[in-house]
Design a protein around this motif. Structure first.
Motif, PDB file in Angstrom:
ATOM      1  N   LEU A   1     -17.889 -33.542 -42.328  1.00 29.56           N
ATOM      2  CA  LEU A   1     -17.476 -32.268 -42.922  1.00 29.56           C
ATOM      3  C   LEU A   1     -17.544 -32.228 -44.447  1.00 29.56           C
TER       4      LEU A   1
ATOM      5  N   GLY B   1     -16.967 -23.532 -44.428  1.00 27.87           N
ATOM      6  CA  GLY B   1     -17.215 -23.417 -43.000  1.00 27.87           C
ATOM      7  C   GLY B   1     -17.860 -22.125 -42.551  1.00 27.87           C
TER       8      GLY B   1
ATOM      9  N   VAL C   1     -15.074 -26.621 -38.228  1.00 24.35           N
ATOM     10  CA  VAL C   1     -15.916 -26.194 -39.344  1.00 24.35           C
ATOM     11  C   VAL C   1     -15.275 -25.022 -40.084  1.00 24.35           C
TER      12      VAL C   1
END
Length: 194
Positions: A46, A112, A106
């Motif tokens: 991430l 995201g 996300v």
């Protein structure tokens, strides 16, 4: 269809990433296994989402159901900073049930929203009418070829080598190619065919 620079660059990388995941060094199809690994690694990847979305986007391969393809045709012409929100695409795309958990991970991140829209668009482009990356590469090749043709035509004006700017070796000598080939083979030590 015209790609934005953002999608043009990412599409080429996305295609390469998918190709890399597809087979192992022995040529065996291992894509399902590698996609599973990529999805398991997503929480650790991430932090790269904003700068290197191509490192994560393959985790969403096969995750989208496209309800309105025209939306994605239009999206492909937008730069990354001009993309709509993920929520605004609710009528145009749905997630496969297995991808809901990944999408929530996300979407909890600052980048995201843009990432998920990018992932959906890349997936659409990779699935649609022959791989769009090939179309982009062909377009670039055609432009290069056009430039070469123009430069060769300019050579014609100078009297160089004819239409395509190359010497085809035909100086008017009528040499039988079969006979010339047989002579060359004989010089190399092979017996002549009668």
């Amino acid at each position: 269809m015209k790609f934005s620079r953002y999608f043009q660059e990412l599409m080429l990388v996305y295609k390469a990433e998918l190709d890399d995941l597809r087979t192992d060094s022995e040529g065996k199809d291992v894509m399902r296994h590698r996609l599973k690994e990529k999805r398991e690694q997503l929480p650790f990847l991430l932090p790269m989402m904003g700068e290197n979305p191509e490192m994560l986007v393959t985790a969403f391969h096969g995750a989208f159901l496209f309800m309105n393809p025209l939306v994605f045709e239009n999206l492909a012409s937008k730069e990354g900073n001009k993309l709509p929100s993920w929520k605004s695409l609710a009528a145009a795309v749905k997630l496969e049930p297995w991808a809901d958990k990944l999408a929530k991970l996300v979407l909890a991140e600052e980048e995201g929203d843009r990432f998920l829209v990018t992932a959906a668009c890349l997936e659409y482009l990779s699935r649609s009418h022959h791989t769009r990356a090939n179309a982009v590469a062909e377009q670039d090749d055609n432009e290069d070829q056009d430039e070469q043709d123009e430069s060769h035509e300019d050579s014609d004006l100078d009297g160089n080598y004819g239409r395509h700017g190359r010497d085809d070796g035909d100086d008017g000598d009528d040499v039988d190619l079969e006979e010339a080939g047989a002579d060359w083979l004989a010089e190399q030590g092979f017996d002549r065919k009668d």
